[in-house]
Scaffold this motif. Structure first.
Motif, short mmCIF file in Angstrom:
data_model
loop_
_atom_site.label_atom_id
_atom_site.label_comp_id
_atom_site.label_asym_id
_atom_site.label_seq_id
_atom_site.Cartn_x
_atom_site.Cartn_y
_atom_site.Cartn_z
N UNK A 500 0.87 -1.18 0.00
CA UNK A 500 0.00 0.00 0.00
C UNK A 500 0.90 1.22 0.00
N UNK A 501 0.69 2.09 -0.96
CA UNK A 501 1.53 3.26 -1.11
C UNK A 501 0.91 4.48 -0.42
N UNK A 641 -8.64 2.38 -0.68
CA UNK A 641 -7.34 2.69 -1.25
C UNK A 641 -7.52 2.97 -2.74
N UNK A 642 -6.93 4.02 -3.22
CA UNK A 642 -7.06 4.34 -4.65
C UNK A 642 -6.32 3.28 -5.47
N UNK A 643 -6.80 2.97 -6.67
CA UNK A 643 -6.22 1.87 -7.47
C UNK A 643 -4.73 2.01 -7.71
N UNK A 644 -4.25 3.25 -7.89
CA UNK A 644 -2.82 3.42 -8.18
C UNK A 644 -1.94 3.20 -6.96
N UNK A 645 -2.54 3.11 -5.77
CA UNK A 645 -1.77 2.96 -4.54
C UNK A 645 -1.78 1.54 -3.98
N UNK A 646 -2.34 0.59 -4.72
CA UNK A 646 -2.35 -0.80 -4.27
C UNK A 646 -1.60 -1.66 -5.28
N UNK A 647 -0.71 -2.46 -4.81
CA UNK A 647 0.09 -3.33 -5.68
C UNK A 647 0.11 -4.74 -5.08
N UNK A 648 -0.34 -5.70 -5.87
CA UNK A 648 -0.26 -7.10 -5.47
C UNK A 648 0.88 -7.71 -6.28
#
Length: 821
Positions: A500-501, A641-648
């Motif tokens: 999470x960014x 969480x906004x889509x650009x701030x989540x990374x799987x």
């Protein structure tokens, strides 16, 4: 192409008249190949199972650098007698740990011995700064420690199983700093959108150095793992111990590949020798093809050594495939030579050899082209090991063709004509039976083919990409047993990470009134200001993610700062920690504890919160793509969480991306293979009709094979997903030979029925022999230690058997129905 092929036989005759010189040239090349073969290497790293074109790879690589991830092994310890938390078993575990630490290459070890014990018995928060109880110190109440660790939000399924019967030891390995520096520099160059000529040169130099350092590192790592296994054996009487981790899998895969190469070589040599003897009953027709194959394979190995290109578990099958292709060329030439001898026993030997080679040149060249095109389709996969496999086989096919036309022919010229074999006049009963069947029932065969295609089409709709990495290894292998045990008792196997960014940390200036008093005031000056970036809101967000992940049966153990905060709640009467309590507790943790349980999950400087989790590999099958999509959907729709701030990300995600990319690329490239094959047919036959008939007949095999996989619920994996394109390329080889012979018969004024019957009597036997040899050859892949390779071998052998039937029934049936004369 026509002019070229008409020119080659004229020059080729001159070469055949100097066989000694031709063989001497081959031997010189073999000597050079032997020299460079010493640099022939294997690579089984995790990078061979992911795609270089995956944009997630660059993010994952940068993430590992951000959190300074190092390679590690895991070792489980389950006492065979008594309680794990008994004094005796803990002492034995300590001895095992010390023995592991004494091994050169082991940097550190983390285990339940190091876990801070806060409730066994309870301690005051102020005591964290000066020391804490642990099993290593020997001052803890063992029953209380067992209860605390088994139920710990952080350490349960991380360092100890839920049932308290198994401990896990994380063995951190020393980092190869020179190799790490080279890897980092290469990654920086590859991250650039364009490279200058000088940068390309520099990159190649770095890769050459990387290969040299990697070779030394692989040897050192293999020795390290061997030493750890030796230590493990010393404790076999005390506990059941499993060893796991990516470095061990990499090392064992290299051993597997070496074993596979030996098995494939011996197995193919034995089966092919037996088949050739049964087919032809002459020792020369056994030794010359085997010698030709050996020279072809040796030259390819030498070339790979010269190019410093290592092979992988995927491309390791190139030796088997080259042997199959080389033997196939030889069988067609042997059958043609025997046919010419039967027609004119008194013909000069060199003339007979020349006519054999020249008459089969066009079909052999075109079969090499179609086979090469099939393997060239792998170049578009974006998967490095498959790309390597593709170009290795493209070169290997033409090496085999060249060696066959140089070495096979030259050796045959030097040998006396000898006595005719007792089987020279024999007809293959099977091909004669197929001929009679086709001539009598062409329409029935075509109707049956259409029904087969319809059924196969339904089967194809049932194919899935549900892949489990654990299934890539044979039952009973140490890799599979270890992964299965860890998966079932210690929270999953295949790593997956959620990042999470947030905005990165910025320095905060505290006023005097912000001091929050005892018992933490004395530590205020020692607090790392970056800890203030960690606030209750972020912890609550992580807690929500944890609850969601825990609700998913596909997910095993997940760890984040929320787990650490949950462990500290007893200091706050079981309630969630506020901002000041949170910072105070984190700051009181000793540096070594903070390094193990805080630093891997938060990076204030880059604004990242990290959740590490492991995916279950032994439970019910599931689609990883759906799981990843569900996690991203939860993050956006429920966690805010906004889509650009989540990374799987993580190996589980990269592995899944690789399969999806490969499926997409193969769907598009199989069309290219079909069109290229059609073009080859049209050029060779100079007939659109014959070209369409050849392609149409040979589409039955890959469609039926994929349909079978669907009905058998066999998922597409790293190897089987490539079969369709390869089967089209290899399967049409026999069709090319058959149509070439059919066209020759038609040009002599024979009717379609007569041409079909004579084609079966002539080229039919060669097709029969080569197909059986190919089936035997691919069956040898069933001896592999790598399950996808086993499936690839068995399915391709099945497909080649079907291609034999199709080319001797459906293909001639189409000729009988379509061509009128």
């Amino acid at each position: 192409m026509k002019n070229l092929l008409s020119w080659i036989p004229t020059e080729y005759r001159r070469c055949l008249e100097q066989p000694v010189m031709m063989i001497a040239m081959m031997m010189m090349l073999c000597v050079a190949a032997l020299y460079f073969a010493r640099d022939f290497a294997l690579d089984a790293s995790s990078s061979t199972l992911i795609s270089d074109d995956d944009p997630g790879l660059a993010y994952y690589s940068k993430l590992t650098e951000t959190f300074s991830d190092s390679p590690f092994l895991v070792m489980t310890f389950s006492p065979v007698a008594g309680d794990l938390f008994s004094t005796h078993n803990l002492d034995r575990f300590k001895v095992l740990e010390r023995a592991i630490l004494d091994i050169d290459g082991v940097a550190s070890v983390t285990s339940l011995l190091d876990a801070p014990l806060l409730l066994s018995p309870p301690v005051q928060v102020s005591d964290l700064a000066t020391g804490y109880r642990s099993l290593r110190a020997g001052t803890a109440d063992l029953p209380m420690a067992k209860a605390e660790l088994r139920s710990s939000p952080l350490f349960s399924e991380l360092l100890v199983s839920r049932d308290g019967n198994t401990a896990l030891m994380q063995i951190m390995l020393t980092t190869n700093q020179p190799l790490h520096a080279i890897d980092s520099e290469i990654k920086k160059l590859l991250a650039q959108s364009t490279l200058t000529a000088d940068e390309h040169t520099h990159l190649e130099g770095l890769r050459a150095t990387q290969r040299q350092l990697s070779s030394v590192a692989k040897t050192s790592q293999a020795n390290l793992i061997s030493a750890i296994r030796s230590v493990r054996e010393d404790f076999a009487a005390d506990a059941q111990i499993y060893l796991g981790g990516v470095p061990m899998i990499t090392s064992d895969m290299i051993t597997y590949v070496k074993d596979d190469l030996s098995r494939f070589s011996v197995g193919i040599a034995a089966l092919v020798s037996l088949a050739l003897w049964i087919f032809f009953r002459r020792i020369r027709w056994v030794l010359i093809p085997l010698g030709t194959t050996a020279v072809s394979v040796l030259l390819m190995i030498g070339l790979l050594g010269f190019l410093n290109k290592p092979i992988t578990p995927i491309s390791a099958s190139f030796i088997s495939l080259m042997a199959i292709i080389s033997i196939s060329f030889s069988i067609h030439l042997i059958v043609r030579y025997r046919e010419l001898r039967l027609q004119d026993p008194d013909q000069r030997h060199i003339d007979m050899v020349y006519e054999t080679m020249s008459s089969k040149l066009a079909p052999c060249v075109y079969t090499a082209l179609t086979t090469g095109i099939a393997f060239a389709s792998l170049l578009t996969s974006g998967i490095l090991p498959l790309i390597d496999f593709g170009w290795i086989m493209v070169i290997g096919v033409f090496v085999s063709l060249t060696v066959t036309y140089v070495f096979f022919a030259s050796v045959l010229v030097l040998m006396p004509k000898g006595e005719a074999s007792a089987t020279l006049n024999d007809q293959v009963e099977t091909t004669q039976w197929f001929s009679n069947l086709t001539l009598r029932y062409p329409w029935q065969l075509l109707i049956a083919s259409v029904l087969l295609l319809l059924a196969s089409g339904y089967g194809i709709t049932r194919i899935s990409l549900e892949n489990r990495f654990v299934d890539y290894f044979k039952s009973g292998s140490e890799i599979r047993e270890g992964m299965t045990f860890i998966d079932q008792h210690l929270g999953g196997t295949l790593p997956m990470e959620i990042v999470i960014q947030f905005p990165p940390y910025e320095a905060v200036v505290l006023d005097d009134e912000d001091n929050f008093g005892d018992p933490f005031a004395s530590t205020q000056e020692q607090i790392d200001p970056r800890l203030y970036w960690i606030d209750p809101g972020k912890i609550e967000l992580l807690r929500k993610f944890g609850e969601f992940l825990d609700s998913r049966p596909e997910i095993g153990k997940s760890v984040s700062l929320a787990n650490v905060e949950a462990v500290a709640r007893p200091f706050n009467d079981g309630k969630a920690l506020g901002s000041l309590e949170l910072v105070a507790v984190l700051s009181l943790l000793p540096a070594d504890v903070r390094r193990r349980i805080i630093d891997p999950y938060v990076s204030p400087d880059t604004g990242k919160l990290r959740i590490t989790t492991r995916v279950h590999e032994t439970g019910p099958p599931f689609l990883k793509s759906e799981l990843i999509a569900d996690i991203e959907r939860f993050a956006v729709q429920q966690a805010g969480v906004s889509p650009e701030n989540i990374h799987v990300t993580g190996l589980a995600v990269l592995f899944n991306n690789m399969l999806n990319l490969l499926a997409l690329s193969q769907t598009s490239t199989i069309g290219f293979v079909i069109l290229a094959t059609l073009a080859t047919f049209i050029i060779l036959m100079r007939s659109l009709t014959l070209g369409l008939i050849g392609v149409a007949a040979n589409l039955i095999t890959p469609v039926a094979m994929l349909g079978f996989m669907g009905f058998a619920q066999m998922p597409l994996n790293l190897m089987t997903i490539t079969i369709a394109a390869i089967v089209v390329g290899i399967g049409v080889d026999d069709a090319i030979h058959y149509l070439h012979r059919f066209k020759e018969e038609m040009e002599q004024g024979r009717s379609v029925s007569e041409a079909v019957a004579r084609s079966h009597r002539g080229i039919g036997s060669a097709i029969y022999y080569t197909s059986l040899t190919v089936i035997f050859g691919f069956s040898v892949l069933g001896l592999s230690n790598f399950v996808p390779m086993i499936q690839f071998g068995i399915l391709t052998a099945f497909a080649m058997g079907m291609a034999l039937v199709v080319n001797l029934t459906v293909l001639p049936a189409l000729l009988l129905v379509v061509i009128r004369r």
